[in-house]
Design an enzyme around this catalytic site. Structure first.
Site, PDB file in Angstrom:
ATOM      1  N   ASP A 236      -6.343  -6.811  -2.320  1.00  0.00           N
ATOM      2  CA  ASP A 236      -5.363  -7.661  -1.639  1.00  0.00           C
ATOM      3  C   ASP A 236      -6.097  -8.546  -0.624  1.00  0.00           C
ATOM      4  O   ASP A 236      -6.682  -8.035   0.321  1.00  0.00           O
ATOM      5  CB  ASP A 236      -4.357  -6.747  -0.930  1.00  0.00           C
ATOM      6  CG  ASP A 236      -3.241  -7.527  -0.272  1.00  0.00           C
ATOM      7  OD1 ASP A 236      -3.376  -8.760  -0.123  1.00  0.00           O
ATOM      8  OD2 ASP A 236      -2.228  -6.896   0.098  1.00  0.00           O
TER       9      ASP A 236
ATOM     10  N   CYS B  42       2.292  -8.426  -8.098  1.00  0.00           N
ATOM     11  CA  CYS B  42       1.530  -7.926  -6.947  1.00  0.00           C
ATOM     12  C   CYS B  42       2.519  -7.557  -5.847  1.00  0.00           C
ATOM     13  O   CYS B  42       3.698  -7.327  -6.116  1.00  0.00           O
ATOM     14  CB  CYS B  42       0.491  -8.949  -6.491  1.00  0.00           C
ATOM     15  SG  CYS B  42       1.161 -10.515  -5.902  1.00  0.00           S
TER      16      CYS B  42
ATOM     17  N   ASN C 142       3.712 -11.623  -4.127  1.00  0.00           N
ATOM     18  CA  ASN C 142       3.854 -12.743  -5.081  1.00  0.00           C
ATOM     19  C   ASN C 142       3.473 -14.086  -4.463  1.00  0.00           C
ATOM     20  O   ASN C 142       4.035 -15.128  -4.806  1.00  0.00           O
ATOM     21  CB  ASN C 142       5.275 -12.795  -5.682  1.00  0.00           C
ATOM     22  CG  ASN C 142       5.412 -13.711  -6.900  1.00  0.00           C
ATOM     23  OD1 ASN C 142       6.460 -14.295  -7.132  1.00  0.00           O
ATOM     24  ND2 ASN C 142       4.369 -13.847  -7.693  1.00  0.00           N
TER      25      ASN C 142
ATOM     26  N   CYS D  41      -0.208 -14.390  -3.509  1.00  0.00           N
ATOM     27  CA  CYS D  41      -1.670 -14.500  -3.658  1.00  0.00           C
ATOM     28  C   CYS D  41      -2.125 -14.145  -5.079  1.00  0.00           C
ATOM     29  O   CYS D  41      -2.386 -15.026  -5.891  1.00  0.00           O
ATOM     30  CB  CYS D  41      -2.402 -13.611  -2.644  1.00  0.00           C
ATOM     31  SG  CYS D  41      -2.066 -14.034  -0.917  1.00  0.00           S
ATOM     32  N   ARG D  42      -2.219 -12.860  -5.367  1.00  0.00           N
ATOM     33  CA  ARG D  42      -2.860 -12.436  -6.610  1.00  0.00           C
ATOM     34  C   ARG D  42      -2.065 -12.784  -7.864  1.00  0.00           C
ATOM     35  O   ARG D  42      -2.611 -13.353  -8.822  1.00  0.00           O
ATOM     36  CB  ARG D  42      -3.138 -10.920  -6.567  1.00  0.00           C
ATOM     37  CG  ARG D  42      -4.159 -10.541  -5.511  1.00  0.00           C
ATOM     38  CD  ARG D  42      -4.145  -9.059  -5.218  1.00  0.00           C
ATOM     39  NE  ARG D  42      -2.909  -8.646  -4.557  1.00  0.00           N
ATOM     40  CZ  ARG D  42      -2.584  -7.409  -4.265  1.00  0.00           C
ATOM     41  NH1 ARG D  42      -3.396  -6.423  -4.602  1.00  0.00           N
ATOM     42  NH2 ARG D  42      -1.454  -7.137  -3.638  1.00  0.00           N
ATOM     43  N   SER D  43      -0.779 -12.429  -7.891  1.00  0.00           N
ATOM     44  CA  SER D  43      -0.038 -12.658  -9.142  1.00  0.00           C
ATOM     45  C   SER D  43       0.249 -14.140  -9.436  1.00  0.00           C
ATOM     46  O   SER D  43       0.222 -14.528 -10.603  1.00  0.00           O
ATOM     47  CB  SER D  43       1.232 -11.796  -9.213  1.00  0.00           C
ATOM     48  OG  SER D  43       2.144 -12.106  -8.199  1.00  0.00           O
TER      49      SER D  43
HETATM   50  P1  4NP Z   1      -0.224 -10.583  -2.740  1.00  0.00           P
HETATM   51  O1  4NP Z   1      -0.746 -10.589  -1.222  1.00  0.00           O
HETATM   52  O2  4NP Z   1       0.411  -9.236  -2.963  1.00  0.00           O
HETATM   53  O3  4NP Z   1      -1.457 -10.776  -3.532  1.00  0.00           O
HETATM   54  O4  4NP Z   1       0.755 -11.725  -2.836  1.00  0.00           O
HETATM   55  C1  4NP Z   1       0.081 -10.259  -0.134  1.00  0.00           C
HETATM   56  C2  4NP Z   1       0.923 -11.203   0.386  1.00  0.00           C
HETATM   57  C3  4NP Z   1       1.724 -10.891   1.477  1.00  0.00           C
HETATM   58  C4  4NP Z   1       1.668  -9.630   2.023  1.00  0.00           C
HETATM   59  C5  4NP Z   1       0.828  -8.673   1.491  1.00  0.00           C
HETATM   60  C6  4NP Z   1       0.038  -8.989   0.402  1.00  0.00           C
HETATM   61  N1  4NP Z   1       2.457  -9.310   3.156  1.00  0.00           N
HETATM   62  O5  4NP Z   1       2.321  -8.205   3.698  1.00  0.00           O
HETATM   63  O6  4NP Z   1       3.284 -10.147   3.569  1.00  0.00           O
END
Ligand code: 4NP
Length: 159
Positions: free
Chosen positions: A126, A8, A11, A13-15
């Site tokens: 997201d 994702c 790294n 939340c989703r992944s």
């Molecule tokens: P992820 O979510 O891609 O599912 O881990 C996010 C985590 C952090 C950020 C964006 C999405 N960020 O902008 O820091």
């Protein structure tokens, strides 16, 4: 050993959730020695961090402890990984741009292409900037999609 990596943006939340859910599925089927599961982000902001507290709470509520540490996907990972699952289309295009060869590019798939209820939506939303409901929604999608990913691996590698 088949190596699968969920990717994702951050790294956190989703992944990491997909890694945790998929690992537990692999363990339930006794395939830990056949399938190696990891996750990574295309961004570098959260390297070394545990998953987001909200994602960990949603996971815990569903009986799953997330313990991964964020890392950034590297071009070299294309060599060691057999199947790379992008959590959304923007993650996929970032990975496509990094891919060193056509062979490497063929390892890429959109995670939700294995979601039988995707109704044409191939993105895991997201949840980072949204409310708590977003994390439960991600859990639902990931939980329902992982069995299809496992079936794909089994069919392809004769497990
Ligand atoms: P992820 O979510 O891609 O599912 O881990 C996010 C985590 C952090 C950020 C964006 C999405 N960020 O902008 O820091």
């Amino acid at each position: 050993m088949v190596q699968v990596c969920f990717v994702c943006l951050g790294n956190i939340c989703r992944s990491p959730l997909a890694e945790g859910v998929f690992k537990s599925l692999v363990a339930r089927e006794g395939l830990e020695n056949k399938i190696f599961v990891s996750s990574a982000g295309v961004g570098d902001w959260h390297i070394g961090e545990l998953p987001d507290a909200r994602m960990m709470q949603t996971a815990r509520k569903n009986g799953l402890q997330l313990t991964s540490r964020a890392r950034q996907f590297q071009a070299e990972d294309f060599h060691s990984t057999d199947l790379i699952l992008a959590m959304d289309e923007s993650n996929l295009s970032a990975l496509e741009q990094m891919s060193p060869s056509l062979d490497a590019r063929e390892k890429l798939r959109l995670f939700r292409s294995f979601d039988q209820e995707n109704r044409g939506d191939l993105n895991v939303p997201d949840p980072y900037y949204g409310g708590a409901g977003g994390f439960d929604h991600v859990f639902e999608i990931v939980q329902r999609t992982c069995p299809g990913v496992l079936q794909f691996i089994k069919d392809r590698s004769g497990l």
